[in-house]
Design a protein around this motif. Structure first.
Motif, PDB file in Angstrom:
ATOM      1  N   VAL A  86       0.823  -1.204   0.000  1.00 34.16           N
ATOM      2  CA  VAL A  86       0.000   0.000   0.000  1.00 34.16           C
ATOM      3  C   VAL A  86       0.861   1.259   0.000  1.00 34.16           C
ATOM      4  O   VAL A  86       0.540   2.248  -0.674  1.00 34.16           O
ATOM      5  CB  VAL A  86      -0.961  -0.006   1.211  1.00 34.16           C
ATOM      6  N   ALA A  87       1.959   1.237   0.729  1.00 34.44           N
ATOM      7  CA  ALA A  87       2.867   2.388   0.737  1.00 34.44           C
ATOM      8  C   ALA A  87       3.390   2.654  -0.669  1.00 34.44           C
ATOM      9  O   ALA A  87       3.464   3.812  -1.114  1.00 34.44           O
ATOM     10  CB  ALA A  87       4.022   2.136   1.698  1.00 34.44           C
ATOM     11  N   ARG A  88       3.719   1.587  -1.364  1.00 35.39           N
ATOM     12  CA  ARG A  88       4.239   1.724  -2.724  1.00 35.39           C
ATOM     13  C   ARG A  88       3.177   2.271  -3.677  1.00 35.39           C
ATOM     14  O   ARG A  88       3.441   3.199  -4.459  1.00 35.39           O
ATOM     15  CB  ARG A  88       4.730   0.364  -3.212  1.00 35.39           C
ATOM     16  N   VAL A  89       1.961   1.729  -3.597  1.00 32.63           N
ATOM     17  CA  VAL A  89       0.889   2.169  -4.485  1.00 32.63           C
ATOM     18  C   VAL A  89       0.488   3.610  -4.184  1.00 32.63           C
ATOM     19  O   VAL A  89       0.267   4.415  -5.101  1.00 32.63           O
ATOM     20  CB  VAL A  89      -0.329   1.230  -4.375  1.00 32.63           C
ATOM     21  N   ALA A  90       0.384   3.949  -2.907  1.00 27.29           N
ATOM     22  CA  ALA A  90       0.024   5.315  -2.526  1.00 27.29           C
ATOM     23  C   ALA A  90       1.056   6.312  -3.053  1.00 27.29           C
ATOM     24  O   ALA A  90       0.701   7.405  -3.522  1.00 27.29           O
ATOM     25  CB  ALA A  90      -0.098   5.429  -1.010  1.00 27.29           C
ATOM     26  N   ALA A  91       2.323   5.936  -2.991  1.00 27.70           N
ATOM     27  CA  ALA A  91       3.379   6.821  -3.495  1.00 27.70           C
ATOM     28  C   ALA A  91       3.285   6.970  -5.003  1.00 27.70           C
ATOM     29  O   ALA A  91       3.502   8.063  -5.546  1.00 27.70           O
ATOM     30  CB  ALA A  91       4.745   6.273  -3.099  1.00 27.70           C
ATOM     31  N   GLU A  92       2.949   5.890  -5.703  1.00 19.96           N
ATOM     32  CA  GLU A  92       2.859   5.937  -7.161  1.00 19.96           C
ATOM     33  C   GLU A  92       1.631   6.710  -7.636  1.00 19.96           C
ATOM     34  O   GLU A  92       1.709   7.504  -8.575  1.00 19.96           O
ATOM     35  CB  GLU A  92       2.803   4.509  -7.722  1.00 19.96           C
ATOM     36  N   ILE A  93       0.490   6.464  -6.984  1.00 19.72           N
ATOM     37  CA  ILE A  93      -0.778   7.044  -7.429  1.00 19.72           C
ATOM     38  C   ILE A  93      -0.990   8.452  -6.877  1.00 19.72           C
ATOM     39  O   ILE A  93      -1.547   9.320  -7.542  1.00 19.72           O
ATOM     40  CB  ILE A  93      -1.960   6.140  -7.021  1.00 19.72           C
ATOM     41  N   GLY A  94      -0.568   8.680  -5.633  1.00 19.09           N
ATOM     42  CA  GLY A  94      -0.728   9.990  -5.008  1.00 19.09           C
ATOM     43  C   GLY A  94      -1.917  10.108  -4.083  1.00 19.09           C
ATOM     44  O   GLY A  94      -2.085  11.133  -3.417  1.00 19.09           O
ATOM     45  N   HIS A  95      -2.762   9.057  -4.009  1.00 16.64           N
ATOM     46  CA  HIS A  95      -3.899   9.067  -3.091  1.00 16.64           C
ATOM     47  C   HIS A  95      -3.553   8.294  -1.822  1.00 16.64           C
ATOM     48  O   HIS A  95      -2.568   7.551  -1.782  1.00 16.64           O
ATOM     49  CB  HIS A  95      -5.138   8.454  -3.754  1.00 16.64           C
ATOM     50  N   THR A  96      -4.373   8.439  -0.789  1.00 13.47           N
ATOM     51  CA  THR A  96      -4.101   7.851   0.520  1.00 13.47           C
ATOM     52  C   THR A  96      -4.326   6.343   0.529  1.00 13.47           C
ATOM     53  O   THR A  96      -5.305   5.851  -0.038  1.00 13.47           O
ATOM     54  CB  THR A  96      -4.984   8.514   1.586  1.00 13.47           C
ATOM     55  N   GLY A  97      -3.422   5.630   1.188  1.00 19.48           N
ATOM     56  CA  GLY A  97      -3.535   4.185   1.287  1.00 19.48           C
ATOM     57  C   GLY A  97      -3.729   3.717   2.719  1.00 19.48           C
ATOM     58  O   GLY A  97      -3.219   4.343   3.658  1.00 19.48           O
ATOM     59  N   TYR A  98      -4.475   2.630   2.879  1.00 18.47           N
ATOM     60  CA  TYR A  98      -4.763   2.080   4.205  1.00 18.47           C
ATOM     61  C   TYR A  98      -4.587   0.574   4.213  1.00 18.47           C
ATOM     62  O   TYR A  98      -4.739  -0.085   3.185  1.00 18.47           O
ATOM     63  CB  TYR A  98      -6.222   2.340   4.610  1.00 18.47           C
ATOM     64  N   ILE A  99      -4.329   0.056   5.396  1.00 22.87           N
ATOM     65  CA  ILE A  99      -4.488  -1.363   5.679  1.00 22.87           C
ATOM     66  C   ILE A  99      -5.558  -1.463   6.761  1.00 22.87           C
ATOM     67  O   ILE A  99      -5.487  -0.760   7.778  1.00 22.87           O
ATOM     68  CB  ILE A  99      -3.186  -2.005   6.194  1.00 22.87           C
ATOM     69  N   SER A 100      -6.563  -2.284   6.542  1.00 24.37           N
ATOM     70  CA  SER A 100      -7.649  -2.443   7.509  1.00 24.37           C
ATOM     71  C   SER A 100      -7.878  -3.917   7.798  1.00 24.37           C
ATOM     72  O   SER A 100      -7.585  -4.786   6.969  1.00 24.37           O
ATOM     73  CB  SER A 100      -8.949  -1.823   6.987  1.00 24.37           C
ATOM     74  N   MET A 101      -8.419  -4.192   8.987  1.00 21.22           N
ATOM     75  CA  MET A 101      -8.772  -5.547   9.370  1.00 21.22           C
ATOM     76  C   MET A 101     -10.213  -5.545   9.862  1.00 21.22           C
ATOM     77  O   MET A 101     -10.709  -4.530  10.359  1.00 21.22           O
ATOM     78  CB  MET A 101      -7.825  -6.076  10.445  1.00 21.22           C
TER      79      MET A 101
END
Length: 261
Positions: A86-101
């Protein structure tokens, strides 16, 4: 109510934006008498769950919780792996990323990576939202058999918006679509004005499951961005599923359809 349940309720009062609390504030949030809350907070302080802030009458999470949280965060390989994606995708796309359970009928954010765009969505880690009315929740619910989902919502639910599932049958239909597509999508549901795309993966050894999510202002995402997000999350989750042996993983199906799930 047991003292453990009461202590858990107190801990849920804390958040990133509310990291210190007084007896009065906890009493107001939980609807309990101040005398009961005062005794409970002192007991939690003596046990190491809380600590007082200097000479004030304010409380904050104690060292024991910090140590436990540190161990949990870094000992859980699934969270480490999904968070890296998610950190990688958020950096590439520019939108906020989360991990949820998922916790029962709710999902809780575990980690966040704020986007770099001027218009961005950032929610408080630790806050709980309804699983049925969020992309993260539905991505995780889609890993369950329909009969388990029906048991989970046997008492029904109240839709938070017109775009969320309106009935249990509506939810079941959307979960079937997620299983076909390999990803879940929400638009203006649990959080107004917010869109999100999620995929889910699970560790067959520990039983842990996590949703990888990218969220954004619903009015700003372009079809090209949407496709990039789905593809990036799907590819990253597929990497994790292959490494940890997730037999229940639902891969993203291409070409990607343009509809909310």
């Amino acid at each position: 109510m047991s003292i453990l349940s009461s202590a858990a309720d107190v801990l849920r009062c804390f958040s990133v934006t509310r990291n210190e609390l007084t007896v009065t504030e906890v009493s107001s949030v939980l609807g309990l008498p101040k005398s009961n809350v005062s005794r409970l907070l002192r007991a939690m302080r003596d046990a190491g769950f809380l600590e007082t802030v200097g000479e004030t009458k304010r409380y904050r999470p104690g060292l024991l919780l910090h140590q436990t949280g540190h161990i949990y965060r870094f000992a859980t390989s699934l969270i480490d792996r999904t968070d890296a994606i998610v950190a990688r995708v958020a950096a590439e796309i520019g939108h906020t990323g989360y991990i949820s359970m998922r916790r029962g009928g709710e999902v809780v954010g575990i980690t966040v990576h704020p986007g770099r765009n001027i218009l961005r969505v950032v929610s408080t880690i630790g806050d709980r939202i309804s699983a049925f009315a969020s992309s993260t929740g539905r991505a995780l619910l889609a890993r369950l058999p329909d009969d388990e989902v029906r048991k989970l919502y046997a008492q029904g639910f109240v839709p938070p918006s017109a775009t969320a599932p309106q009935t249990l049958d509506d939810l079941i239909t959307r979960l079937a679509a997620i299983r076909r597509a390999g990803f879940a999508e929400s638009h203006d549901e649990a959080v107004r004005g917010v869109g999100a795309i999620s995929v889910a993966v699970g560790d067959p050894v520990t039983g842990d499951e996590a949703a990888l999510c990218i969220s954004y202002p619903a009015s700003t995402v372009t079809p090209h961005e949407r496709t990039r997000i789905i593809a990036a999350l799907g590819e990253g989750a597929a990497e994790i599923a292959a490494v940890i042996g997730d037999k229940r993983f639902i891969p993203v199906r291409f070409p990607i359809e343009e509809k909310s799930l």
